[in-house]
Design a protein around this motif. Structure first.
Motif, mmCIF file in Angstrom:
data_model
loop_
_atom_site.group_PDB
_atom_site.id
_atom_site.type_symbol
_atom_site.label_atom_id
_atom_site.label_comp_id
_atom_site.label_asym_id
_atom_site.label_seq_id
_atom_site.Cartn_x
_atom_site.Cartn_y
_atom_site.Cartn_z
ATOM 1 N N ILE B 22 -19.456 -32.415 32.495
ATOM 2 C CA ILE B 22 -18.401 -32.538 31.485
ATOM 3 C C ILE B 22 -17.118 -31.889 32.002
ATOM 4 N N SER B 23 -17.255 -30.700 32.616
ATOM 5 C CA SER B 23 -16.019 -30.047 33.074
ATOM 6 C C SER B 23 -15.448 -30.736 34.309
ATOM 7 N N THR B 24 -16.308 -31.449 35.091
ATOM 8 C CA THR B 24 -15.749 -32.272 36.168
ATOM 9 C C THR B 24 -14.893 -33.386 35.596
ATOM 10 N N TRP B 25 -15.379 -34.008 34.501
ATOM 11 C CA TRP B 25 -14.588 -35.067 33.874
ATOM 12 C C TRP B 25 -13.283 -34.506 33.325
ATOM 13 N N VAL B 26 -13.362 -33.300 32.728
ATOM 14 C CA VAL B 26 -12.139 -32.688 32.208
ATOM 15 C C VAL B 26 -11.157 -32.425 33.346
ATOM 16 N N THR B 27 -11.704 -31.975 34.503
ATOM 17 C CA THR B 27 -10.842 -31.737 35.666
ATOM 18 C C THR B 27 -10.138 -33.012 36.108
ATOM 19 N N MET B 28 -10.924 -34.112 36.200
ATOM 20 C CA MET B 28 -10.332 -35.377 36.626
ATOM 21 C C MET B 28 -9.265 -35.831 35.643
ATOM 22 N N LEU B 29 -9.556 -35.684 34.336
ATOM 23 C CA LEU B 29 -8.583 -36.061 33.306
ATOM 24 C C LEU B 29 -7.311 -35.237 33.439
ATOM 25 N N LEU B 30 -7.478 -33.925 33.633
ATOM 26 C CA LEU B 30 -6.308 -33.044 33.742
ATOM 27 C C LEU B 30 -5.432 -33.427 34.918
ATOM 28 N N ILE B 31 -6.072 -33.651 36.097
ATOM 29 C CA ILE B 31 -5.283 -33.977 37.286
ATOM 30 C C ILE B 31 -4.560 -35.303 37.079
ATOM 31 N N SER B 83 -10.658 -27.321 39.899
ATOM 32 C CA SER B 83 -11.987 -27.127 39.315
ATOM 33 C C SER B 83 -12.466 -25.694 39.468
ATOM 34 N N ASN B 84 -11.922 -24.924 40.426
ATOM 35 C CA ASN B 84 -12.252 -23.496 40.445
ATOM 36 C C ASN B 84 -11.557 -22.773 39.303
ATOM 37 N N SER B 85 -10.326 -23.203 38.996
ATOM 38 C CA SER B 85 -9.563 -22.468 37.994
ATOM 39 C C SER B 85 -9.923 -22.870 36.581
ATOM 40 N N ILE B 86 -10.651 -23.979 36.401
ATOM 41 C CA ILE B 86 -10.874 -24.472 35.046
ATOM 42 C C ILE B 86 -11.905 -23.617 34.306
ATOM 43 N N GLY B 87 -12.596 -22.727 35.054
ATOM 44 C CA GLY B 87 -13.582 -21.879 34.401
ATOM 45 C C GLY B 87 -12.987 -20.863 33.445
ATOM 46 N N ILE B 88 -11.653 -20.658 33.488
ATOM 47 C CA ILE B 88 -11.075 -19.675 32.577
ATOM 48 C C ILE B 88 -10.897 -20.241 31.178
ATOM 49 N N ILE B 89 -11.008 -21.573 31.007
ATOM 50 C CA ILE B 89 -11.028 -22.127 29.648
ATOM 51 C C ILE B 89 -12.394 -21.793 29.046
ATOM 52 N N PRO B 90 -12.436 -21.128 27.886
ATOM 53 C CA PRO B 90 -13.676 -20.490 27.458
ATOM 54 C C PRO B 90 -14.896 -21.399 27.318
ATOM 55 N N ILE B 91 -14.754 -22.647 26.813
ATOM 56 C CA ILE B 91 -15.978 -23.419 26.620
ATOM 57 C C ILE B 91 -16.432 -24.128 27.887
ATOM 58 N N LEU B 92 -15.605 -24.149 28.921
ATOM 59 C CA LEU B 92 -15.967 -24.885 30.136
ATOM 60 C C LEU B 92 -16.500 -23.925 31.198
ATOM 61 N N THR B 93 -17.399 -24.450 32.060
ATOM 62 C CA THR B 93 -17.791 -23.706 33.259
ATOM 63 C C THR B 93 -17.227 -24.453 34.457
ATOM 64 N N ALA B 94 -16.908 -23.706 35.502
ATOM 65 C CA ALA B 94 -16.300 -24.336 36.676
ATOM 66 C C ALA B 94 -17.298 -25.307 37.300
ATOM 67 N N PRO B 95 -16.873 -26.528 37.647
ATOM 68 C CA PRO B 95 -17.814 -27.489 38.249
ATOM 69 C C PRO B 95 -18.388 -26.986 39.560
ATOM 70 N N THR B 96 -17.621 -26.167 40.290
ATOM 71 C CA THR B 96 -18.117 -25.704 41.582
ATOM 72 C C THR B 96 -19.106 -24.557 41.444
ATOM 73 N N SER B 97 -19.347 -24.053 40.224
ATOM 74 C CA SER B 97 -20.390 -23.039 40.080
ATOM 75 C C SER B 97 -21.755 -23.681 39.892
#
Lengths: 91, 215
Positions: B22-31, B83-97
């Motif tokens: 899910i957070s990978t999709w959010v990353t792609m959407l954001l970019i 995708s490393n930085s997206i982990g600071i959004i509270p409900i998301l976990t970083a895709p690379t973790s």
């Protein structure tokens, strides 16, 4: 002590080994990386015009050195959170 | 504390979808949204990002025409940094973790390194190039595989350790105390994006350079 629960023994051993391992596995790469930074700073002060090349090489080699610490961290995370011995013998 | 593997939150046609997908999709959407919005309002900013990536990669592999490598390496740098930085959004976990994302990325790098080498020298010539001292050929193969594994484990371990440390400090003192560690993990995330891109460039550089398998 003579009749110790084997599950407890594995847990205690894991915790002890994790503590010792994370200290050794982070301290030794930190010392070696410090020496690498020292040499790089030496080179930059001698030749300031080569600073960009030295910085790139320093970052890449520090990433390679850092990976040993990361291996130790991953092994210890597996030991602590998903211990294969505990799940193999006791479940 | 939760386990180090991501939890599966829903099934689509029987395929498990974990939280990191899910957070990978959010990353792609954001970019994508960022690029669309910026290209409409100020295209100069996109130029600046492209210029930055070009100078970064050409600093690592000098005296090469980087036009064919720039799409792959620049996309890698942008995707890993976001995708490393997206982990600071509270409900998301970083895709690379999640170990699957870095392994997928480094498998892409593994195949593209050899494809670039074959493109340069031809299949026979590239194998001859790898096996130049013939008794070192097995070690060369071991090196190729182990550096792919270490490339993915380095990214995974760094990001996972940042998230775990933030979680542990959050469990101890929930208020201001996790902030420095979150800042540190943000910095490490950007640095690891640079390191991943730089190492990929070094591998490609070594594959297309004659007799120069350094790393």
């Amino acid at each position: 002590m003579s009749e110790m629960n084997p599950e407890l023994l594995i847990t205690i051993t894991t915790i002890l080994v994790s503590g010792i391992g994370i200290v050794l596995g982070t301290a030794i790469p930190a010392i070696v990386e410090g020496r690498a930074v020292l040499k790089a700073l030496d080179g930059i002060t001698r030749q300031p015009e080569a600073a960009n090349d030295i910085r790139t090489t320093l970052l890449i080699s520090m990433a390679l050195l850092e990976s040993t610490a990361i291996y130790v961290l991953l092994v210890i995370l597996i030991l602590l959170f998903a211990n294969p011995l505990l799940t193999q013998f006791f479940n | 504390m939760e386990s180090i593997t991501p939890q599966i939150i829903l099934y689509i046609f029987g395929i498990p979808i974990s939280s990191t997908i899910i957070s990978t999709w959010v990353t792609m959407l954001l970019i994508t949204a960022f690029v669309l919005v910026i290209s409409k309002f100020s295209p100069d900013a996109l130029d600046m990002i492209g210029e930055f990536l070009t100078s970064m990669i050409s600093g690592i592999m000098p005296e090469k025409n980087i036009d064919i490598y720039l799409p792959l390496l620049g996309t890698l740098a942008i995707f890993i940094a976001v995708s490393n930085s997206i982990g600071i959004i509270p409900i998301l976990t970083a895709p690379t973790s999640d170990i699957n994302t870095p392994i997928a990325l480094s498998i892409v790098i593994f195949f593209s390194v050899h494809l670039f080498g074959i493109q340069k020298f031809g299949l026979i010539g590239y194998i001859k190039e790898l096996a130049t001292p013939i008794f070192l050929f097995p070690f060369e193969i071991i090196g190729q595989i182990s550096r792919t594994v270490s490339l993915s484990l380095r990214l995974f371990g760094n990001i996972l350790s940042g998230e775990l440390i933030s979680a542990i400090i959050f469990g101890l003192i929930p208020l201001v105390a996790p902030l420095p560690f979150i800042g540190l993990s943000l910095f490490i995330g950007i640095l690891q994006a640079y390191v991943f891109t730089a190492l990929s460039s070094v591998y490609i550089d070594a594959a297309v350079a004659a007799n120069n398998n350094l790393v």
